[in-house]
Design a protein around this motif. Structure first.
Motif, PDB file in Angstrom:
ATOM      1  N   ILE A   1       0.844  -1.202   0.000  1.00 50.65           N
ATOM      2  CA  ILE A   1       0.000   0.000   0.000  1.00 50.65           C
ATOM      3  C   ILE A   1       0.873   1.245   0.000  1.00 50.65           C
ATOM      4  CG2 ILE A   1      -1.603   1.385   1.382  1.00 50.65           C
ATOM      5  CD1 ILE A   1      -2.866  -1.205   2.349  1.00 50.65           C
ATOM      6  N   THR A   2       1.868   1.254   0.872  1.00 51.97           N
ATOM      7  CA  THR A   2       2.772   2.399   0.964  1.00 51.97           C
ATOM      8  C   THR A   2       3.567   2.580  -0.318  1.00 51.97           C
ATOM      9  OG1 THR A   2       2.981   2.018   3.352  1.00 51.97           O
ATOM     10  CG2 THR A   2       4.638   3.414   2.326  1.00 51.97           C
ATOM     11  N   ALA A   3       4.052   1.473  -0.879  1.00 48.31           N
ATOM     12  CA  ALA A   3       4.891   1.539  -2.076  1.00 48.31           C
ATOM     13  C   ALA A   3       4.139   2.092  -3.276  1.00 48.31           C
ATOM     14  CB  ALA A   3       5.449   0.155  -2.393  1.00 48.31           C
ATOM     15  N   ILE A   4       2.918   1.629  -3.487  1.00 50.04           N
ATOM     16  CA  ILE A   4       2.178   2.068  -4.673  1.00 50.04           C
ATOM     17  C   ILE A   4       1.790   3.541  -4.566  1.00 50.04           C
ATOM     18  CG2 ILE A   4      -0.106   1.406  -3.825  1.00 50.04           C
ATOM     19  CD1 ILE A   4       1.222   1.094  -7.422  1.00 50.04           C
ATOM     20  N   LEU A   5       1.445   4.004  -3.371  1.00 50.81           N
ATOM     21  CA  LEU A   5       1.106   5.422  -3.200  1.00 50.81           C
ATOM     22  C   LEU A   5       2.344   6.305  -3.372  1.00 50.81           C
ATOM     23  CD1 LEU A   5      -1.377   5.280  -0.176  1.00 50.81           C
ATOM     24  CD2 LEU A   5      -1.909   5.795  -2.567  1.00 50.81           C
ATOM     25  N   ALA A   6       3.481   5.841  -2.854  1.00 54.89           N
ATOM     26  CA  ALA A   6       4.722   6.606  -2.981  1.00 54.89           C
ATOM     27  C   ALA A   6       5.128   6.768  -4.436  1.00 54.89           C
ATOM     28  CB  ALA A   6       5.836   5.928  -2.200  1.00 54.89           C
ATOM     29  N   ALA A   7       4.834   5.757  -5.258  1.00 56.35           N
ATOM     30  CA  ALA A   7       5.202   5.820  -6.671  1.00 56.35           C
ATOM     31  C   ALA A   7       4.153   6.537  -7.496  1.00 56.35           C
ATOM     32  CB  ALA A   7       5.422   4.407  -7.215  1.00 56.35           C
ATOM     33  N   ALA A   8       2.875   6.260  -7.225  1.00 57.18           N
ATOM     34  CA  ALA A   8       1.799   6.794  -8.053  1.00 57.18           C
ATOM     35  C   ALA A   8       1.568   8.287  -7.828  1.00 57.18           C
ATOM     36  CB  ALA A   8       0.505   6.029  -7.784  1.00 57.18           C
ATOM     37  N   GLY A   9       1.804   8.771  -6.605  1.00 59.40           N
ATOM     38  CA  GLY A   9       1.574  10.181  -6.295  1.00 59.40           C
ATOM     39  C   GLY A   9       2.390  11.129  -7.164  1.00 59.40           C
ATOM     40  N   PRO A  10       3.719  11.002  -7.156  1.00 60.87           N
ATOM     41  CA  PRO A  10       4.532  11.888  -8.001  1.00 60.87           C
ATOM     42  C   PRO A  10       4.277  11.680  -9.492  1.00 60.87           C
ATOM     43  CG  PRO A  10       5.867  10.861  -6.297  1.00 60.87           C
ATOM     44  CD  PRO A  10       4.545  10.163  -6.286  1.00 60.87           C
ATOM     45  N   LEU A  11       3.968  10.441  -9.876  1.00 62.17           N
ATOM     46  CA  LEU A  11       3.661  10.171 -11.280  1.00 62.17           C
ATOM     47  C   LEU A  11       2.428  10.973 -11.716  1.00 62.17           C
ATOM     48  CD1 LEU A  11       3.845   8.675 -13.961  1.00 62.17           C
ATOM     49  CD2 LEU A  11       2.693   6.727 -12.886  1.00 62.17           C
TER      50      LEU A  11
ATOM     51  N   ASN B   1      -7.252   1.873  11.729  1.00 65.13           N
ATOM     52  CA  ASN B   1      -6.181   2.801  12.097  1.00 65.13           C
ATOM     53  C   ASN B   1      -4.881   2.479  11.379  1.00 65.13           C
ATOM     54  OD1 ASN B   1      -7.836   4.247  13.819  1.00 65.13           O
ATOM     55  ND2 ASN B   1      -7.228   3.106  15.649  1.00 65.13           N
ATOM     56  N   LEU B   2      -4.580   1.185  11.239  1.00 65.18           N
ATOM     57  CA  LEU B   2      -3.357   0.794  10.542  1.00 65.18           C
ATOM     58  C   LEU B   2      -3.454   1.105   9.051  1.00 65.18           C
ATOM     59  CD1 LEU B   2      -2.444  -2.593  12.273  1.00 65.18           C
ATOM     60  CD2 LEU B   2      -1.365  -0.360  12.567  1.00 65.18           C
ATOM     61  N   LEU B   3      -4.645   0.954   8.486  1.00 61.95           N
ATOM     62  CA  LEU B   3      -4.842   1.313   7.084  1.00 61.95           C
ATOM     63  C   LEU B   3      -4.616   2.807   6.887  1.00 61.95           C
ATOM     64  CD1 LEU B   3      -5.689   0.657   4.203  1.00 61.95           C
ATOM     65  CD2 LEU B   3      -8.082   0.944   4.912  1.00 61.95           C
ATOM     66  N   ILE B   4      -5.131   3.605   7.830  1.00 61.99           N
ATOM     67  CA  ILE B   4      -4.935   5.053   7.753  1.00 61.99           C
ATOM     68  C   ILE B   4      -3.449   5.397   7.844  1.00 61.99           C
ATOM     69  CG2 ILE B   4      -5.326   7.241   8.952  1.00 61.99           C
ATOM     70  CD1 ILE B   4      -8.083   6.179   9.737  1.00 61.99           C
ATOM     71  N   LEU B   5      -2.737   4.742   8.759  1.00 62.12           N
ATOM     72  CA  LEU B   5      -1.300   4.978   8.895  1.00 62.12           C
ATOM     73  C   LEU B   5      -0.561   4.626   7.606  1.00 62.12           C
ATOM     74  CD1 LEU B   5      -0.406   3.714  12.493  1.00 62.12           C
ATOM     75  CD2 LEU B   5      -0.217   6.053  11.627  1.00 62.12           C
ATOM     76  N   SER B   6      -0.960   3.514   6.985  1.00 62.83           N
ATOM     77  CA  SER B   6      -0.322   3.077   5.746  1.00 62.83           C
ATOM     78  C   SER B   6      -0.543   4.080   4.623  1.00 62.83           C
ATOM     79  CB  SER B   6      -0.860   1.700   5.325  1.00 62.83           C
ATOM     80  OG  SER B   6      -0.672   0.745   6.332  1.00 62.83           O
ATOM     81  N   VAL B   7      -1.774   4.561   4.513  1.00 62.26           N
ATOM     82  CA  VAL B   7      -2.098   5.546   3.478  1.00 62.26           C
ATOM     83  C   VAL B   7      -1.354   6.859   3.738  1.00 62.26           C
ATOM     84  CG1 VAL B   7      -3.939   6.957   2.484  1.00 62.26           C
ATOM     85  CG2 VAL B   7      -4.329   4.525   2.928  1.00 62.26           C
ATOM     86  N   VAL B   8      -1.326   7.292   4.994  1.00 62.36           N
ATOM     87  CA  VAL B   8      -0.612   8.525   5.350  1.00 62.36           C
ATOM     88  C   VAL B   8       0.867   8.386   5.008  1.00 62.36           C
ATOM     89  CG1 VAL B   8       0.169   9.958   7.279  1.00 62.36           C
ATOM     90  CG2 VAL B   8      -2.226   9.269   7.128  1.00 62.36           C
ATOM     91  N   SER B   9       1.438   7.224   5.320  1.00 59.00           N
ATOM     92  CA  SER B   9       2.848   6.990   5.024  1.00 59.00           C
ATOM     93  C   SER B   9       3.115   7.058   3.527  1.00 59.00           C
ATOM     94  CB  SER B   9       3.281   5.626   5.567  1.00 59.00           C
ATOM     95  OG  SER B   9       4.631   5.366   5.238  1.00 59.00           O
ATOM     96  N   GLY B  10       2.287   6.380   2.734  1.00 59.89           N
ATOM     97  CA  GLY B  10       2.477   6.400   1.291  1.00 59.89           C
ATOM     98  C   GLY B  10       2.342   7.794   0.701  1.00 59.89           C
ATOM     99  N   LEU B  11       1.342   8.534   1.162  1.00 61.09           N
ATOM    100  CA  LEU B  11       1.137   9.895   0.679  1.00 61.09           C
ATOM    101  C   LEU B  11       2.271  10.821   1.123  1.00 61.09           C
ATOM    102  CD1 LEU B  11      -2.714  10.320   1.239  1.00 61.09           C
ATOM    103  CD2 LEU B  11      -1.500   9.881  -0.914  1.00 61.09           C
ATOM    104  N   ALA B  12       2.798  10.577   2.326  1.00 65.34           N
ATOM    105  CA  ALA B  12       3.904  11.401   2.812  1.00 65.34           C
ATOM    106  C   ALA B  12       5.177  11.127   2.014  1.00 65.34           C
ATOM    107  CB  ALA B  12       4.142  11.142   4.298  1.00 65.34           C
ATOM    108  N   PHE B  13       5.426   9.856   1.675  1.00 64.93           N
ATOM    109  CA  PHE B  13       6.567   9.548   0.809  1.00 64.93           C
ATOM    110  C   PHE B  13       6.397  10.237  -0.543  1.00 64.93           C
ATOM    111  CE2 PHE B  13       7.596   5.664   3.427  1.00 64.93           C
ATOM    112  CZ  PHE B  13       8.915   6.020   3.694  1.00 64.93           C
ATOM    113  N   ALA B  14       5.169  10.191  -1.088  1.00 65.35           N
ATOM    114  CA  ALA B  14       4.886  10.855  -2.362  1.00 65.35           C
ATOM    115  C   ALA B  14       5.125  12.360  -2.247  1.00 65.35           C
ATOM    116  CB  ALA B  14       3.442  10.580  -2.782  1.00 65.35           C
ATOM    117  N   ALA B  15       4.683  12.947  -1.128  1.00 58.87           N
ATOM    118  CA  ALA B  15       4.883  14.382  -0.912  1.00 58.87           C
ATOM    119  C   ALA B  15       6.365  14.729  -0.838  1.00 58.87           C
ATOM    120  CB  ALA B  15       4.181  14.822   0.368  1.00 58.87           C
ATOM    121  N   PHE B  16       7.144  13.841  -0.225  1.00 56.41           N
ATOM    122  CA  PHE B  16       8.595  14.062  -0.160  1.00 56.41           C
ATOM    123  C   PHE B  16       9.189  14.178  -1.562  1.00 56.41           C
ATOM    124  CE2 PHE B  16      12.651  11.766  -0.642  1.00 56.41           C
ATOM    125  CZ  PHE B  16      13.504  12.706  -0.085  1.00 56.41           C
ATOM    126  N   PHE B  17       8.846  13.221  -2.436  1.00 56.94           N
ATOM    127  CA  PHE B  17       9.351  13.257  -3.806  1.00 56.94           C
ATOM    128  C   PHE B  17       8.914  14.539  -4.522  1.00 56.94           C
ATOM    129  CE2 PHE B  17       9.296   8.404  -3.634  1.00 56.94           C
ATOM    130  CZ  PHE B  17      10.670   8.320  -3.479  1.00 56.94           C
TER     131      PHE B  17
END
Length: 225
Positions: A36-46, A92-108
Motif C-alpha cells: 500500500i505504501t509503495a504504490i502510493l509513494a510511486a503513483a503520487g509523483p507520477l 487505524n493501521l490502514l490510515i497509517l499506511s495511506v498517510v505513510s504512502g502519501l507522505a513519501f509521495a509528498a517528499f518526492f
C-alpha cells in the motif's frame, strides 16, 4: 531561500512517512502495509508530474506501469518465521499506511520543486526536517534509547547512504521529469530485496521473483526512453 523552504518541507514529509510506516509495520501485516505504501509513494509523483504537463513517451509510460507493478510485488514480504506477531489490518493501521504512502509521495514532489542552481542546501534542509520530526515522535512516544558503538556505526552508515540517495534524487529531478524519476526512485524495495538475498541469506518468494524480473524490464524500458 525558496530552495531551502522546499527542502525543509520535503524533510518534514519524509519524517512523517518513515514514522508512520514503521509504526504500521510493527503492528500490522507487512505483506499488506508495505505494498500500500509503495504504490502510493510511486503513483503520487507520477500523477503530479503528468498533471503538471509532463509528457513521457509511450516507452516511458510502459516502463512506468511495469515499475509500479514491480514495486508492489517486490515489497510483499513474508511474515512467516518472524519473531513479532503481527495483527490484522485495522482501520487505524490502514490510515497509517495511506498517510505513510502519501507522505513519501509528498517528499518526492516537494524536493522536486526546488529551483535549479540551489546547490545542496535543500538536501541538508530536508534531512534537518526529517530528523526533527523523528526525534519529536520518539520523545512523544517516550521511547528509551540505548546506544552502543555498533549501533552508532550502523546509524552513521545509514545516514550517509540516505543523504546520497536524497542527493541523487534531487539532482535527477532537476535534470529530468519528476514523473519518470520518482517512479525509478520508488523501486527501492526491489534493491532492498536483492540485497537481502545476496548479503542477508534470505530466500525469495515467487511473487518477489516476479517483481524483480518486472523491475529489470521496467529499468530497461525507462533507460531506453
Amino acid at each position: 531561500m525558496a530552495g531551502f523552504g522546499w527542502g525543509l518541507a520535503s524533510g518534514i514529509a519524509s519524517g512523517i512517512a518513515v514514522w508512520t510506516f514503521y509504526v504500521a509495520m510493527a503492528r500490522g501485516p507487512m505483506s499488506v502495509i508495505s505494498p500500500i505504501t509503495a504504490i502510493l509513494a510511486a503513483a503520487g509523483p507520477l500523477a503530479f508530474g503528468l498533471a503538471a504537463g509532463e509528457q513521457p513517451g509511450s516507452t516511458a509510460l510502459t516502463g512506468m506501469a511495469i515499475a509500479l507493478v514491480a514495486t508492489v510485488l517486490a515489497s510483499m514480504e513474508d511474515e512467516k518465521g518472524t519473531s513479532v506477531q503481527h495483527g490484522r489490518l485495522t482501520r487505524n493501521l490502514l490510515i497509517l499506511s495511506v498517510v505513510s504512502g502519501l507522505a513519501f509521495a509528498a517528499f518526492f514532489i516537494l524536493l522536486g520543486q526546488v529551483p535549479a542552481g540551489q546547490g545542496l542546501w535543500p538536501v541538508a534542509a530536508s534531512r534537518v526536517g526529517a530528523t526533527v520530526i523523528l526525534i519529536t515522535a520518539a520523545l512523544a512516544a517516550r521511547e528509551s534509547f540505548r546506544f552502543s558503538r555498533r549501533l552508532v556505526a550502523i546509524g552513521v552508515v545509514i545516514a550517509v547512504f540516505d543523504v546520497l540517495a536524497n542527493g541523487a534524487f534531487y539532482f535527477a529531478a532537476q535534470a529530468g521529469m519528476l514523473s519518470l524519476v520518482s517512479v525509478i526512485a520508488a523501486l527501492y524495495p526491489v534493491f532492498t530485496v536483492a540485497l537481502a538475498v545476496t548479503h542477508g541469506g534470505e530466500r525469495l518468494r515467487p511473487v518477489q521473483m516476479v517483481g524483480l524480473a518486472l523491475a529489470a524490464v521496467a529499468i530497461v524500458l525507462l533507460a531506453l526512453a
